[in-house]
Design a protein around this motif. Structure first.
Motif, short mmCIF file in Angstrom:
data_model
loop_
_atom_site.label_atom_id
_atom_site.label_comp_id
_atom_site.label_asym_id
_atom_site.label_seq_id
_atom_site.Cartn_x
_atom_site.Cartn_y
_atom_site.Cartn_z
N LEU A 94 13.64 42.10 -3.54
CA LEU A 94 13.69 40.95 -2.32
C LEU A 94 12.90 39.57 -2.82
CD1 LEU A 94 15.23 40.56 0.20
CD2 LEU A 94 13.07 41.37 1.40
N ALA A 95 11.83 39.86 -3.49
CA ALA A 95 11.19 38.83 -3.96
C ALA A 95 11.91 38.00 -4.87
CB ALA A 95 9.74 39.33 -4.40
N GLU A 96 12.25 38.86 -5.99
CA GLU A 96 13.20 38.09 -7.01
C GLU A 96 14.43 37.31 -6.37
OE1 GLU A 96 14.88 36.57 -10.33
OE2 GLU A 96 12.92 37.20 -9.95
N LEU A 97 15.04 37.85 -5.31
CA LEU A 97 15.94 37.26 -4.67
C LEU A 97 15.64 36.12 -4.19
CD1 LEU A 97 19.02 37.10 -3.35
CD2 LEU A 97 17.85 38.73 -1.48
N ASP A 98 14.45 36.08 -3.50
CA ASP A 98 14.02 34.72 -2.75
C ASP A 98 13.70 33.49 -3.70
OD1 ASP A 98 14.09 35.73 -0.14
OD2 ASP A 98 12.04 36.35 -0.35
N VAL A 99 13.22 34.18 -4.97
CA VAL A 99 13.22 33.06 -6.05
C VAL A 99 14.29 32.58 -6.46
CG1 VAL A 99 12.29 32.67 -8.45
CG2 VAL A 99 10.94 33.90 -6.75
N ALA A 100 15.27 33.41 -6.65
CA ALA A 100 16.53 32.67 -7.18
C ALA A 100 17.47 32.29 -5.98
CB ALA A 100 17.64 34.34 -7.29
N ARG A 101 17.13 32.36 -4.78
CA ARG A 101 17.91 31.77 -3.58
C ARG A 101 17.46 30.30 -3.53
NH1 ARG A 101 15.76 30.67 0.74
NH2 ARG A 101 14.10 32.31 0.71
N MET A 102 15.88 30.20 -3.66
CA MET A 102 15.52 28.98 -3.57
C MET A 102 15.69 27.99 -4.87
SD MET A 102 11.52 29.53 -2.04
CE MET A 102 11.11 31.10 -3.00
N ALA A 103 15.86 28.61 -5.73
CA ALA A 103 16.27 27.85 -7.09
C ALA A 103 17.91 27.29 -6.78
CB ALA A 103 16.35 28.67 -8.28
N ALA A 104 18.72 28.39 -6.29
CA ALA A 104 20.02 27.84 -6.03
C ALA A 104 20.01 26.59 -4.97
CB ALA A 104 20.82 29.05 -5.44
N GLU A 105 19.25 26.86 -3.82
CA GLU A 105 19.33 25.83 -2.84
C GLU A 105 18.46 24.50 -3.43
OE1 GLU A 105 16.74 27.31 0.19
OE2 GLU A 105 18.09 28.82 0.69
N SER A 106 17.62 24.47 -4.32
CA SER A 106 17.05 23.26 -4.98
C SER A 106 18.39 22.79 -5.90
CB SER A 106 16.14 23.65 -6.02
OG SER A 106 15.53 22.57 -6.44
N ALA A 107 19.12 23.49 -6.56
CA ALA A 107 20.11 22.84 -7.39
C ALA A 107 21.25 22.30 -6.47
CB ALA A 107 20.62 24.02 -8.21
N ALA A 108 21.48 22.95 -5.23
CA ALA A 108 22.52 22.35 -4.36
C ALA A 108 21.97 20.98 -3.99
CB ALA A 108 22.89 23.35 -3.25
N ARG A 109 20.76 20.78 -3.66
CA ARG A 109 20.29 19.36 -3.09
C ARG A 109 20.35 18.46 -4.33
NH1 ARG A 109 17.06 22.91 -0.35
NH2 ARG A 109 15.36 23.18 -1.93
N HIS A 110 20.11 19.06 -5.60
CA HIS A 110 20.30 18.16 -6.82
C HIS A 110 21.87 17.73 -6.86
CE1 HIS A 110 16.40 17.76 -8.14
NE2 HIS A 110 16.05 19.26 -8.02
N LEU A 111 22.62 18.58 -6.64
CA LEU A 111 23.99 18.27 -6.46
C LEU A 111 24.46 17.29 -5.81
CD1 LEU A 111 27.03 18.90 -7.55
CD2 LEU A 111 27.03 20.95 -5.93
N THR A 112 23.89 17.44 -4.35
CA THR A 112 24.17 16.35 -3.19
C THR A 112 23.75 14.92 -3.69
OG1 THR A 112 23.72 18.06 -1.68
CG2 THR A 112 23.66 15.85 -1.03
N SER A 113 22.51 15.01 -4.34
CA SER A 113 22.01 13.39 -4.73
C SER A 113 23.08 13.00 -5.97
CB SER A 113 20.56 13.59 -5.56
OG SER A 113 19.85 14.01 -4.41
N ALA A 114 23.42 13.92 -6.84
CA ALA A 114 24.22 13.51 -8.11
C ALA A 114 25.70 12.95 -7.29
CB ALA A 114 24.38 14.55 -9.05
#
Length: 186
Positions: A94-114
């Protein structure tokens, strides 16, 4: 037809979230296939601007969608019912899932900016209207174009390759928002 968040929720309430996510992916796939060739209604910079605006809107919603897509795992873990293969530790997984989820959310925010940068790059693009009489007045304010007006801002001359005067284009201060739809920008 204007659609509110509440009416969308009511319309899709009977659908399971995983089915809605599947339908969203199929809609993006359909867009990818249908946008390959020029056709009426899909041939001018304004058409691309609107499509990218929709992609910006969709990307802006992805962090929330990503977080909510993983909730069933957390709910199952909280009830003590999370089963792991090969004797793995559920807490570590579950801790690994949280890290991966936060990375995906960050990538989505970068996609929005791009995507916002892509849309902003198109904001002053238009198409030359073929076989049409040159407009003599602004489509927004109705004032006659004055080619002699050389002011830097607020000029009543025609904005290049558009149906609007420079004053109306200058007055559009809201063009950085993805959901912005004024008569000048759309």
């Amino acid at each position: 037809m204007t659609t509110t968040s509440e009416s969308l929720e009511a319309e899709f309430e009977e659908y399971l979230p995983n089915r809605l996510a599947d339908e969203a992916s199929m809609a993006v796939n359909a867009f990818n296939h249908n946008s390959k060739v020029r056709k009426e209604g899909w041939e001018d910079p304004g058409d691309a601007y609107d499509a990218v605006g929709s992609l910006v809107h969709m990307a802006r919603m992805l962090p929330q969608a990503i977080e909510q897509a993983t909730r069933p795992v957390s709910w199952t873990h909280l009830r003590g019912r999370l089963r792991m293969a090969e004797n793995q530790d559920p807490d570590a997984a579950l801790a690994e899932l949280d890290v991966a989820r936060m990375a995906a959310e960050s990538a989505a925010r970068h996609l929005t900016s791009a995507l916002q940068r892509v849309q902003n790059a198109m904001v002053h693009m238009g198409a030359v209207i073929e076989d049409a009489a040159e407009p003599t007045e602004c489509n927004r304010c109705g004032d006659a174009f004055d080619p002699a007006d050389t002011k830097m801002h607020g000029a009543k001359r025609r904005y290049p390759a558009s149906r609007f005067c420079c004053a109306c284009v200058d007055g559009c201060h809201d063009n950085e928002r993805a959901d912005h739809r004024c008569v000048v920008c759309s």
